[in-house]
Design a protein around this motif. Sequence first.
Motif, PDB file in Angstrom:
ATOM      1  N   ASP A  27       0.832  -1.206   0.000  1.00 35.76           N
ATOM      2  CA  ASP A  27       0.000   0.000   0.000  1.00 35.76           C
ATOM      3  C   ASP A  27       0.868   1.259   0.000  1.00 35.76           C
ATOM      4  OD1 ASP A  27      -2.256  -1.644   0.117  1.00 35.76           O
ATOM      5  OD2 ASP A  27      -2.404  -1.495   2.306  1.00 35.76           O
ATOM      6  N   ILE A  28       1.927   1.228   0.780  1.00 31.22           N
ATOM      7  CA  ILE A  28       2.863   2.360   0.826  1.00 31.22           C
ATOM      8  C   ILE A  28       3.557   2.514  -0.528  1.00 31.22           C
ATOM      9  CG2 ILE A  28       4.994   3.232   1.906  1.00 31.22           C
ATOM     10  CD1 ILE A  28       2.570   3.392   3.782  1.00 31.22           C
ATOM     11  N   VAL A  29       4.020   1.406  -1.072  1.00 34.10           N
ATOM     12  CA  VAL A  29       4.677   1.449  -2.379  1.00 34.10           C
ATOM     13  C   VAL A  29       3.721   2.001  -3.431  1.00 34.10           C
ATOM     14  CG1 VAL A  29       5.755   0.067  -4.208  1.00 34.10           C
ATOM     15  CG2 VAL A  29       6.266  -0.425  -1.807  1.00 34.10           C
ATOM     16  N   GLY A  30       2.496   1.536  -3.409  1.00 38.29           N
ATOM     17  CA  GLY A  30       1.509   2.010  -4.380  1.00 38.29           C
ATOM     18  C   GLY A  30       1.238   3.500  -4.283  1.00 38.29           C
ATOM     19  N   ARG A  31       1.228   4.013  -3.078  1.00 40.30           N
ATOM     20  CA  ARG A  31       0.963   5.441  -2.878  1.00 40.30           C
ATOM     21  C   ARG A  31       2.125   6.326  -3.308  1.00 40.30           C
ATOM     22  NH1 ARG A  31      -2.069   5.821   3.032  1.00 40.30           N
ATOM     23  NH2 ARG A  31      -3.873   4.615   2.362  1.00 40.30           N
ATOM     24  N   TYR A  32       3.348   5.853  -3.119  1.00 35.30           N
ATOM     25  CA  TYR A  32       4.497   6.755  -3.246  1.00 35.30           C
ATOM     26  C   TYR A  32       5.521   6.385  -4.310  1.00 35.30           C
ATOM     27  CZ  TYR A  32       2.672   8.657   1.077  1.00 35.30           C
ATOM     28  OH  TYR A  32       1.861   9.240   2.012  1.00 35.30           O
ATOM     29  N   SER A  33       5.356   5.273  -4.999  1.00 32.46           N
ATOM     30  CA  SER A  33       6.409   4.852  -5.935  1.00 32.46           C
ATOM     31  C   SER A  33       6.605   5.834  -7.088  1.00 32.46           C
ATOM     32  CB  SER A  33       6.154   3.441  -6.460  1.00 32.46           C
ATOM     33  OG  SER A  33       4.936   3.381  -7.159  1.00 32.46           O
ATOM     34  N   SER A  34       5.530   6.373  -7.633  1.00 25.82           N
ATOM     35  CA  SER A  34       5.713   7.296  -8.759  1.00 25.82           C
ATOM     36  C   SER A  34       6.393   8.590  -8.306  1.00 25.82           C
ATOM     37  CB  SER A  34       4.394   7.583  -9.475  1.00 25.82           C
ATOM     38  OG  SER A  34       3.468   8.169  -8.610  1.00 25.82           O
ATOM     39  N   MET A  35       6.076   9.060  -7.110  1.00 24.33           N
ATOM     40  CA  MET A  35       6.725  10.261  -6.594  1.00 24.33           C
ATOM     41  C   MET A  35       8.216  10.014  -6.358  1.00 24.33           C
ATOM     42  SD  MET A  35       6.105  12.428  -3.087  1.00 24.33           S
ATOM     43  CE  MET A  35       6.577  11.016  -2.120  1.00 24.33           C
ATOM     44  N   VAL A  36       8.535   8.876  -5.733  1.00 29.46           N
ATOM     45  CA  VAL A  36       9.935   8.551  -5.462  1.00 29.46           C
ATOM     46  C   VAL A  36      10.700   8.376  -6.776  1.00 29.46           C
ATOM     47  CG1 VAL A  36      11.479   6.799  -4.482  1.00 29.46           C
ATOM     48  CG2 VAL A  36       9.486   7.567  -3.185  1.00 29.46           C
ATOM     49  N   TYR A  37      10.084   7.712  -7.742  1.00 25.18           N
ATOM     50  CA  TYR A  37      10.724   7.530  -9.049  1.00 25.18           C
ATOM     51  C   TYR A  37      10.982   8.875  -9.718  1.00 25.18           C
ATOM     52  CZ  TYR A  37      11.442   6.350 -13.928  1.00 25.18           C
ATOM     53  OH  TYR A  37      11.969   6.263 -15.195  1.00 25.18           O
ATOM     54  N   SER A  38       9.990   9.741  -9.705  1.00 29.87           N
ATOM     55  CA  SER A  38      10.119  11.057 -10.340  1.00 29.87           C
ATOM     56  C   SER A  38      11.243  11.875  -9.705  1.00 29.87           C
ATOM     57  CB  SER A  38       8.795  11.805 -10.224  1.00 29.87           C
ATOM     58  OG  SER A  38       8.897  13.099 -10.745  1.00 29.87           O
ATOM     59  N   GLN A  71       6.141  11.028  10.828  1.00 32.93           N
ATOM     60  CA  GLN A  71       6.212  12.212   9.979  1.00 32.93           C
ATOM     61  C   GLN A  71       5.575  11.892   8.629  1.00 32.93           C
ATOM     62  OE1 GLN A  71       8.709  10.101  10.724  1.00 32.93           O
ATOM     63  NE2 GLN A  71      10.513  10.421   9.469  1.00 32.93           N
ATOM     64  N   GLU A  72       5.438  12.867   7.784  1.00 33.42           N
ATOM     65  CA  GLU A  72       4.839  12.621   6.476  1.00 33.42           C
ATOM     66  C   GLU A  72       5.667  11.588   5.732  1.00 33.42           C
ATOM     67  OE1 GLU A  72       3.339  15.855   4.086  1.00 33.42           O
ATOM     68  OE2 GLU A  72       3.595  17.185   5.814  1.00 33.42           O
ATOM     69  N   MET A  73       5.001  10.587   5.203  1.00 31.56           N
ATOM     70  CA  MET A  73       5.678   9.467   4.554  1.00 31.56           C
ATOM     71  C   MET A  73       6.398   9.892   3.273  1.00 31.56           C
ATOM     72  SD  MET A  73       6.380   6.177   4.669  1.00 31.56           S
ATOM     73  CE  MET A  73       5.269   5.504   5.887  1.00 31.56           C
ATOM     74  N   GLY A  74       5.763  10.723   2.454  1.00 31.31           N
ATOM     75  CA  GLY A  74       6.365  11.122   1.181  1.00 31.31           C
ATOM     76  C   GLY A  74       7.732  11.768   1.350  1.00 31.31           C
ATOM     77  N   PRO A  75       7.845  12.820   2.158  1.00 38.49           N
ATOM     78  CA  PRO A  75       9.149  13.446   2.352  1.00 38.49           C
ATOM     79  C   PRO A  75      10.184  12.497   2.972  1.00 38.49           C
ATOM     80  CG  PRO A  75       7.435  14.968   2.986  1.00 38.49           C
ATOM     81  CD  PRO A  75       6.770  13.633   2.726  1.00 38.49           C
ATOM     82  N   TRP A  76       9.741  11.611   3.857  1.00 37.63           N
ATOM     83  CA  TRP A  76      10.656  10.640   4.458  1.00 37.63           C
ATOM     84  C   TRP A  76      11.226   9.730   3.379  1.00 37.63           C
ATOM     85  CZ3 TRP A  76       9.893   5.188   5.847  1.00 37.63           C
ATOM     86  CH2 TRP A  76      10.873   4.696   6.711  1.00 37.63           C
ATOM     87  N   LEU A  77      10.363   9.243   2.488  1.00 36.21           N
ATOM     88  CA  LEU A  77      10.821   8.369   1.412  1.00 36.21           C
ATOM     89  C   LEU A  77      11.730   9.113   0.427  1.00 36.21           C
ATOM     90  CD1 LEU A  77       7.487   6.474   0.770  1.00 36.21           C
ATOM     91  CD2 LEU A  77       9.597   5.489   1.715  1.00 36.21           C
ATOM     92  N   VAL A  78      11.377  10.356   0.127  1.00 34.22           N
ATOM     93  CA  VAL A  78      12.217  11.147  -0.781  1.00 34.22           C
ATOM     94  C   VAL A  78      13.603  11.371  -0.177  1.00 34.22           C
ATOM     95  CG1 VAL A  78      12.495  13.430  -1.848  1.00 34.22           C
ATOM     96  CG2 VAL A  78      10.327  12.219  -2.025  1.00 34.22           C
TER      97      VAL A  78
END
Length: 85
Positions: A27-38, A71-78
């Motif tokens: 679920d996490i991968v699905g939400r954020y993979s395109s953002m992390v890839y970009s 914390q916010e997941m997106g910025p953490w992954l980035v």
Amino acid sequence: MHKDAKMTDREIVTRITAAGETCRFADIVGRYSSMVYSKSLGVVHREELAAEVTQQTFVKAYEQLVFWRGQEMGPWLVTIAMHTA
């Protein structure tokens, strides 16, 4: 829409870490993979390398998930992706 699609990142992480529902990481991968890839592509400028950075980012995030502090997941992954790139 499936009920679980509305789960917050915190709820998903809790289900992974406390309940052992490791399949929820998808679920996490699905939400954020395109953002992390970009973001990765913007740094490495090669699609194959950006895909590798993205994969490694999620591997590292999964391994460190117990240390995630809500914390916010997106910025953490980035952040992980930028260090990986």
